[in-house]
Scaffold this active site. Structure first.
Site, short mmCIF file in Angstrom:
data_model
loop_
_atom_site.label_atom_id
_atom_site.label_comp_id
_atom_site.label_asym_id
_atom_site.label_seq_id
_atom_site.Cartn_x
_atom_site.Cartn_y
_atom_site.Cartn_z
N SER A 25 0.79 -1.22 0.00
CA SER A 25 0.00 0.00 0.00
C SER A 25 0.82 1.27 0.00
CB SER A 25 -0.95 0.03 1.19
OG SER A 25 -0.20 0.22 2.38
N THR A 57 -1.21 0.48 -6.59
CA THR A 57 -1.33 0.01 -5.22
C THR A 57 -2.65 0.55 -4.68
OG1 THR A 57 -0.19 -0.23 -3.09
CG2 THR A 57 0.03 1.91 -4.20
N TYR A 58 -2.79 0.61 -3.36
CA TYR A 58 -3.99 1.16 -2.74
C TYR A 58 -3.59 2.05 -1.58
CZ TYR A 58 -3.26 -2.53 0.72
OH TYR A 58 -2.71 -3.35 1.67
N GLY A 73 5.63 -2.26 1.19
CA GLY A 73 5.63 -3.57 0.57
C GLY A 73 6.53 -3.61 -0.66
N ALA A 74 6.18 -4.46 -1.61
CA ALA A 74 7.01 -4.64 -2.80
C ALA A 74 7.24 -3.33 -3.55
CB ALA A 74 6.37 -5.67 -3.73
N ALA A 75 6.25 -2.44 -3.53
CA ALA A 75 6.38 -1.15 -4.23
C ALA A 75 7.49 -0.29 -3.65
CB ALA A 75 5.06 -0.40 -4.19
#
Length: 127
Positions: A25, A57-58, A73-75
């Site tokens: 996120s 993403t969100y 996260g991954a982002a």
């Protein structure tokens, strides 16, 4: 027929944190989310001006007036602290809804404090 158009944009926000070991996120200052009309857990697109990365993403609601823009996260591998981002949300609009359509464009200073809200100009014959 419905079409996808920009509904809101946070223009040139500065990344304040990256949290790789988080579930994902982007945490965004609540004042900025409210100004843009973007909801918690709403899908967003992020465009990194510094390196050209673009990803989906969100949102997660951040503390009001904190200036937080935390990519998680991954982002987090696509962004560094200090990178300047454009955050965009899109929505499906019917032909009828497009008659009154205008995206919300939110601008900030270098501390991610809201400085201006405007609406997009209607230069297209599509709406």
């Amino acid at each position: 027929m419905k079409r996808i158009f920009l509904s809101a944009k946070l223009h040139k926000v500065t990344t304040t944190a990256v949290e790789l070991n988080y579930e994902g996120s982007c945490e965004i200052d609540g004042v900025l989310l409210d100004a843009a009309g973007i909801g918690a857990f709403e899908q967003i697109q992020i465009y990194n001006i510094n390196n050209g990365n673009r990803f989906t993403t969100y949102t997660i609601l951040g503390k009001d007036n904190s200036g937080i823009i935390s990519v998680n996260g991954a982002a987090a591998r696509k962004v560094n602290v200090g990178d300047v981002l454009i955050i965009a949300a899109y929505a499906l609009y019917s032909e009828e809804e497009l008659e009154g359509y205008a995206p919300r464009l939110c601008y900030v200073n270098n501390k991610n404090i809201l400085t201006k809200i405007s609406t997009g100009s209607k230069k297209s014959s599509l709406y």
